[in-house]
Design an enzyme around this catalytic site. Structure first.
Site, short mmCIF file in Angstrom:
data_model
loop_
_atom_site.label_atom_id
_atom_site.label_comp_id
_atom_site.label_asym_id
_atom_site.label_seq_id
_atom_site.Cartn_x
_atom_site.Cartn_y
_atom_site.Cartn_z
N GLY A 46 8.82 7.89 6.03
CA GLY A 46 9.14 7.36 4.70
C GLY A 46 9.94 8.29 3.80
O GLY A 46 10.75 7.84 3.00
N ASP A 105 -0.11 5.79 -2.18
CA ASP A 105 -0.82 4.53 -2.39
C ASP A 105 -2.29 4.86 -2.63
O ASP A 105 -2.72 4.99 -3.77
CB ASP A 105 -0.61 3.62 -1.17
CG ASP A 105 -1.17 2.23 -1.38
OD1 ASP A 105 -1.87 2.00 -2.39
OD2 ASP A 105 -0.93 1.36 -0.53
N LYS A 133 1.36 4.53 -6.72
CA LYS A 133 0.67 3.28 -7.07
C LYS A 133 -0.59 3.55 -7.87
O LYS A 133 -1.15 4.65 -7.80
CB LYS A 133 0.33 2.51 -5.79
CG LYS A 133 1.54 1.82 -5.17
CD LYS A 133 1.08 0.80 -4.18
CE LYS A 133 2.26 0.03 -3.61
NZ LYS A 133 1.79 -0.96 -2.62
N PHE A 154 3.53 -4.59 -2.95
CA PHE A 154 4.05 -4.00 -1.73
C PHE A 154 5.57 -3.94 -1.82
O PHE A 154 6.24 -4.97 -1.88
CB PHE A 154 3.61 -4.79 -0.50
CG PHE A 154 3.82 -4.02 0.77
CD1 PHE A 154 2.90 -3.06 1.17
CD2 PHE A 154 4.94 -4.23 1.55
CE1 PHE A 154 3.10 -2.31 2.33
CE2 PHE A 154 5.16 -3.49 2.71
CZ PHE A 154 4.23 -2.53 3.11
N VAL A 155 6.10 -2.71 -1.87
CA VAL A 155 7.54 -2.55 -2.04
C VAL A 155 8.18 -1.94 -0.80
O VAL A 155 7.54 -1.20 -0.06
CB VAL A 155 7.87 -1.67 -3.28
CG1 VAL A 155 7.53 -2.41 -4.55
CG2 VAL A 155 7.16 -0.34 -3.22
N ASP A 161 8.82 1.03 4.23
CA ASP A 161 9.01 -0.01 5.24
C ASP A 161 7.98 -1.13 5.17
O ASP A 161 6.90 -0.98 4.60
CB ASP A 161 8.92 0.61 6.64
CG ASP A 161 7.48 1.02 6.98
OD1 ASP A 161 6.93 1.87 6.25
OD2 ASP A 161 6.92 0.47 7.94
C1 PRP Z 1 3.18 5.53 4.09
C2 PRP Z 1 3.92 6.31 3.03
C3 PRP Z 1 3.00 7.48 2.78
C4 PRP Z 1 1.62 6.88 2.96
C5 PRP Z 1 1.03 6.54 1.62
O1 PRP Z 1 3.44 6.12 5.34
O2 PRP Z 1 5.17 6.74 3.51
O3 PRP Z 1 3.22 8.49 3.74
O4 PRP Z 1 1.81 5.66 3.72
O5 PRP Z 1 -0.21 5.87 1.74
P1 PRP Z 1 -1.60 6.47 1.29
O6 PRP Z 1 -1.42 7.17 -0.02
O7 PRP Z 1 -2.47 5.26 1.16
O8 PRP Z 1 -2.07 7.38 2.36
P2 PRP Z 1 3.12 5.41 6.71
O9 PRP Z 1 1.81 5.87 7.21
O10 PRP Z 1 3.31 3.93 6.54
O11 PRP Z 1 4.22 5.97 7.71
P3 PRP Z 1 5.81 5.90 7.46
O12 PRP Z 1 6.13 6.93 6.45
O13 PRP Z 1 6.40 6.22 8.79
O14 PRP Z 1 6.12 4.51 7.00
MG MG Z 2 4.99 2.91 6.46
MN MN Z 3 4.83 7.97 5.14
#
Ligand code: PRP
Ligand code: MG
Ligand code: MN
Length: 182
Positions: A46, A105, A133, A154-155, A161
């Site tokens: 991300g 999040d 968030k 959800f953005v 993604d």
């Molecule tokens: C998403 C985002 C953060 C995390 C936030 O990553 O990029 O790293 O979730 O969520 P949280 O505060 O509830 O832990 P994801 O695990 O989807 O992997 P990605 O970055 O590859 O999309």
């Molecule tokens: Mg992700």
């Molecule tokens: Mn991530």
């Protein structure tokens, strides 16, 4: 929104708004770290866009490393399980670490990460997250730099993604309901 326009409901932040906020945060970081060289740790996947834009908006010396930590599967909810998929390539002993994230999040990913990196004896650890968030307030995380506090929607876009798609969207937008249903 220029890509796959029918998939989006509304734009939260345009490319220009994101770029302008990145420049503000970058100058703040430059000022705060004057005379020190930051090791920016990006959280794959991300944080790729945030890292690329933030470090280029900075004028101070920096180096970068990456970790892959995933707490989300293909869905829109955190699984609550944090896994290290790829670790740092270098020792961080004595370094000034700035963790770069796209979004906070639940705060679960970063809580785990900070705790993990702290045990490696860096000089300092701070966090920069482009988006945060509301739920993150329940997490005892000390986040020094936040791009935008956003509503609980959800953005996608700018690295964020849905089922690994939409990271390349330059704006940040919400998805239309039909995308989840298909
Ligand atoms: C998403 C985002 C953060 C995390 C936030 O990553 O990029 O790293 O979730 O969520 P949280 O505060 O509830 O832990 P994801 O695990 O989807 O992997 P990605 O970055 O590859 O999309
Ligand atoms: Mg992700
Ligand atoms: Mn991530």
């Amino acid at each position: 929104v220029s890509d796959i326009p029918g998939d989006f409901d509304h734009v939260l932040y345009t490319e220009e708004q994101v770029a302008s906020r990145i420049r503000e945060v970058a100058s703040q970081i430059d000022a705060d770290y004057a005379g020190r060289e930051i090791l920016m740790v990006g959280v794959l996947n991300g944080a790729v866009m945030t890292m690329a834009d933030l470090c280029r908006a900075m004028t101070s010396h920096m180096s970068m490393d990456w970790m892959a930590v995933s707490s989300y599967g293909a869905g829109t909810k955190s699984s609550g399980v944090v896994r290290i998929l790829k670790d740092l390539t270098k020792d961080i002993d004595g370094r000034d670490i700035l963790i770069v994230e796209d979004i906070i999040d639940t705060g679960l990913t970063l809580s785990y990460l900070v705790q993990n990196l702290r045990s490696r004896n860096p000089n300092s650890i701070e966090i920069m997250a482009m988006f945060r968030k509301p739920e993150a307030v329940t997490c005892p995380l000390d986040v020094k730099y936040v791009g935008f506090d956003i509503p609980n929607e959800f953005v996608v876009g700018y690295g964020l993604d849905y089922a690994d798609r939409y990271r390349n969207l330059t704006d940040v937008a919400t998805l239309a309901p039909h995308v989840y249903q298909s």
